[in-house]
Design an enzyme around this catalytic site. Structure first.
Site, mmCIF file in Angstrom:
data_model
loop_
_atom_site.group_PDB
_atom_site.id
_atom_site.type_symbol
_atom_site.label_atom_id
_atom_site.label_comp_id
_atom_site.label_asym_id
_atom_site.label_seq_id
_atom_site.Cartn_x
_atom_site.Cartn_y
_atom_site.Cartn_z
ATOM 1 N N ARG A 147 7.296 -24.511 41.349
ATOM 2 C CA ARG A 147 7.035 -24.270 39.933
ATOM 3 C C ARG A 147 7.523 -22.871 39.558
ATOM 4 O O ARG A 147 7.579 -21.979 40.398
ATOM 5 C CB ARG A 147 5.538 -24.385 39.630
ATOM 6 C CG ARG A 147 4.932 -25.736 39.990
ATOM 7 C CD ARG A 147 3.430 -25.723 39.745
ATOM 8 N NE ARG A 147 2.802 -27.007 40.057
ATOM 9 C CZ ARG A 147 2.279 -27.336 41.243
ATOM 10 N NH1 ARG A 147 2.304 -26.448 42.227
ATOM 11 N NH2 ARG A 147 1.737 -28.518 41.440
ATOM 12 N N LYS A 171 -1.185 -24.401 42.382
ATOM 13 C CA LYS A 171 -2.347 -24.657 41.540
ATOM 14 C C LYS A 171 -3.614 -24.678 42.384
ATOM 15 O O LYS A 171 -3.609 -25.139 43.516
ATOM 16 C CB LYS A 171 -2.184 -25.998 40.821
ATOM 17 C CG LYS A 171 -1.127 -25.986 39.712
ATOM 18 C CD LYS A 171 -1.109 -27.297 38.963
ATOM 19 C CE LYS A 171 -0.134 -27.255 37.795
ATOM 20 N NZ LYS A 171 -0.102 -28.535 37.036
ATOM 21 N N HIS A 248 11.401 -26.575 34.863
ATOM 22 C CA HIS A 248 10.731 -27.766 35.390
ATOM 23 C C HIS A 248 11.726 -28.887 35.660
ATOM 24 O O HIS A 248 11.486 -29.740 36.515
ATOM 25 C CB HIS A 248 9.657 -28.232 34.415
ATOM 26 C CG HIS A 248 8.420 -28.730 35.099
ATOM 27 N ND1 HIS A 248 7.639 -27.913 35.903
ATOM 28 C CD2 HIS A 248 7.842 -29.962 35.148
ATOM 29 C CE1 HIS A 248 6.621 -28.621 36.392
ATOM 30 N NE2 HIS A 248 6.732 -29.851 35.954
ATOM 31 N N ARG A 251 12.797 -28.696 39.129
ATOM 32 C CA ARG A 251 11.756 -29.259 40.011
ATOM 33 C C ARG A 251 11.863 -30.787 40.040
ATOM 34 O O ARG A 251 11.814 -31.403 41.112
ATOM 35 C CB ARG A 251 10.388 -28.817 39.497
ATOM 36 C CG ARG A 251 9.182 -29.335 40.282
ATOM 37 C CD ARG A 251 7.938 -28.600 39.767
ATOM 38 N NE ARG A 251 6.693 -29.250 40.127
ATOM 39 C CZ ARG A 251 6.044 -29.059 41.280
ATOM 40 N NH1 ARG A 251 6.562 -28.281 42.200
ATOM 41 N NH2 ARG A 251 4.893 -29.662 41.507
ATOM 42 N N HIS A 274 1.709 -31.543 45.164
ATOM 43 C CA HIS A 274 0.919 -32.473 44.360
ATOM 44 C C HIS A 274 -0.375 -32.813 45.094
ATOM 45 O O HIS A 274 -0.354 -33.169 46.271
ATOM 46 C CB HIS A 274 1.694 -33.768 44.105
ATOM 47 C CG HIS A 274 2.805 -33.613 43.122
ATOM 48 N ND1 HIS A 274 3.896 -34.460 43.083
ATOM 49 C CD2 HIS A 274 3.000 -32.703 42.132
ATOM 50 C CE1 HIS A 274 4.700 -34.077 42.115
ATOM 51 N NE2 HIS A 274 4.187 -33.026 41.526
ATOM 52 N N TYR A 283 8.272 -40.119 40.496
ATOM 53 C CA TYR A 283 9.674 -39.894 40.821
ATOM 54 C C TYR A 283 10.319 -41.123 41.455
ATOM 55 O O TYR A 283 11.521 -41.315 41.346
ATOM 56 C CB TYR A 283 9.810 -38.681 41.755
ATOM 57 C CG TYR A 283 9.356 -37.405 41.113
ATOM 58 C CD1 TYR A 283 10.183 -36.713 40.240
ATOM 59 C CD2 TYR A 283 8.085 -36.896 41.352
ATOM 60 C CE1 TYR A 283 9.768 -35.541 39.632
ATOM 61 C CE2 TYR A 283 7.650 -35.727 40.751
ATOM 62 C CZ TYR A 283 8.499 -35.064 39.891
ATOM 63 O OH TYR A 283 8.072 -33.914 39.289
#
Length: 306
Positions: A147, A171, A248, A251, A274, A283
């Site tokens: 990110r 995150k 993004h 990514r 994730h 994806y």
């Protein structure tokens, strides 16, 4: 409590008690103004509205052809407003408690083609300090799928050039170690030399936070998120892809291209950081779409003859 004052008190409550952003409150004000207008046309009010009135507002929104996300936000505003009225004692029941929010179709990530990625990367020419930084930054975004916040948060101590890895903080403050591919490692090495990062170092550092940064701006400060965003857009515009590219998107492209080339989805999940495999599975839908496009275009019996 009049409808107008009730809405304003609700918006104040959102800011003071829930910490909602001003832009969110402005959107809610518009949504609730429309809701009160519908109620008025039906001879009702927020204090007297029933579930059928809320559903009438939902049908009104849908009839206007609004985006599903906009409809969902407006309905969320209405439901939260009625919860507030109950809390404040303006009414005893909550007519929105059983109203289901409309679903919003999950948007597929917009990945670049491999040729488009190469065009952006190859478009960074020269050996000056800015070119070295920008090339390394783009190679890192595409090569690791990190990110933009993780990229600008990198410090020199996070790099293991000998082991070809980088440590990032994602995150939820979750740490993960990412591999550095050949192109990313070469570009990063070319940046972390006196002719690259060394030329952007100030005579006196403003802070240790800046001194430890991998990425610097031309004032010798740690590159900000906005600054990195600007690098990506500038380099994409140079090759005519400015409208399609954002940090993004790199990514998304990293994940999509890895899956296109047979990568295990669990490995991609780990790379991207994730928490849920379902996020990464989006994806695979992109890759399936590309497979179907190629199949329909190439197979003689893929489509019916006219």
């Amino acid at each position: 409590m009049s409808a107008g004052s009730g809405v304003e008190e609700f918006l104040d409550w959102l800011v003071l008690e829930r910490g909602r952003a001003p832009r969110t409150c402005e959107a809610y004000r518009r949504d609730l103004t429309g809701y009160c207008e519908v109620l008025d046309s039906r001879g009702s009010s927020p204090e007297a509205a029933g579930e059928d009135d809320i559903l009438a507002f939902l049908r009104h929104l849908q009839s206007r052809g609004l985006a599903p996300s906009t409809v969902k936000r407006a309905m969320t505003a209405v439901r939260t407003f009625h919860q507030f009225l109950v809390i404040e004692g303006a009414r005893a029941d909550d007519p929105g408690s059983q109203v289901e929010l409309p679903t919003v179709p999950r948007a597929l990530p917009k990945a670049l083609s491999e040729a488009e990625v190469e065009a952006v990367l190859d478009g960074v020419v020269g050996a000056d300090r800015v070119a070295r930084r920008d090339r390394a930054l783009l190679e890192m975004l595409y090569g690791t799928g990190m990110r933009i916040s993780e990229l600008v948060g990198m410090s020199l101590a996070d790099l293991d050039m000998g082991g070809a890895t980088v440590r990032v903080l994602g995150k939820g403050q979750k740490e993960r170690v990412l591999p550095l591919g050949r192109c990313a490692l070469e570009a990063l090495t070319a940046w972390l030399v006196p002719a690259g990062r060394g030329e952007m170092e100030p005579e006196r550092w403003a802070s240790q936070h800046d001194q430890e940064a991998v990425w610097l701006n031309q004032r010798g400060r740690r590159l900000s998120r906005q600054g990195a965003w600007g690098v990506v857009k500038k380099r994409a515009q140079q090759v005519g892809l400015g409208a399609k590219v954002s940090p993004h998107v790199f990514r998304h492209s990293c994940a999509t291209h890895m899956l296109d080339h047979g990568a295990d989805i669990r490995a991609v999940q780990e790379l991207l950081g994730h928490a849920s495999i379902s996020t990464t599975q989006v994806y695979t839908m992109v890759s399936k779409e590309k497979l179907w496009e190629a199949y329909r275009a190439a197979h003689p019996r893929a489509v019916s003859k006219r």
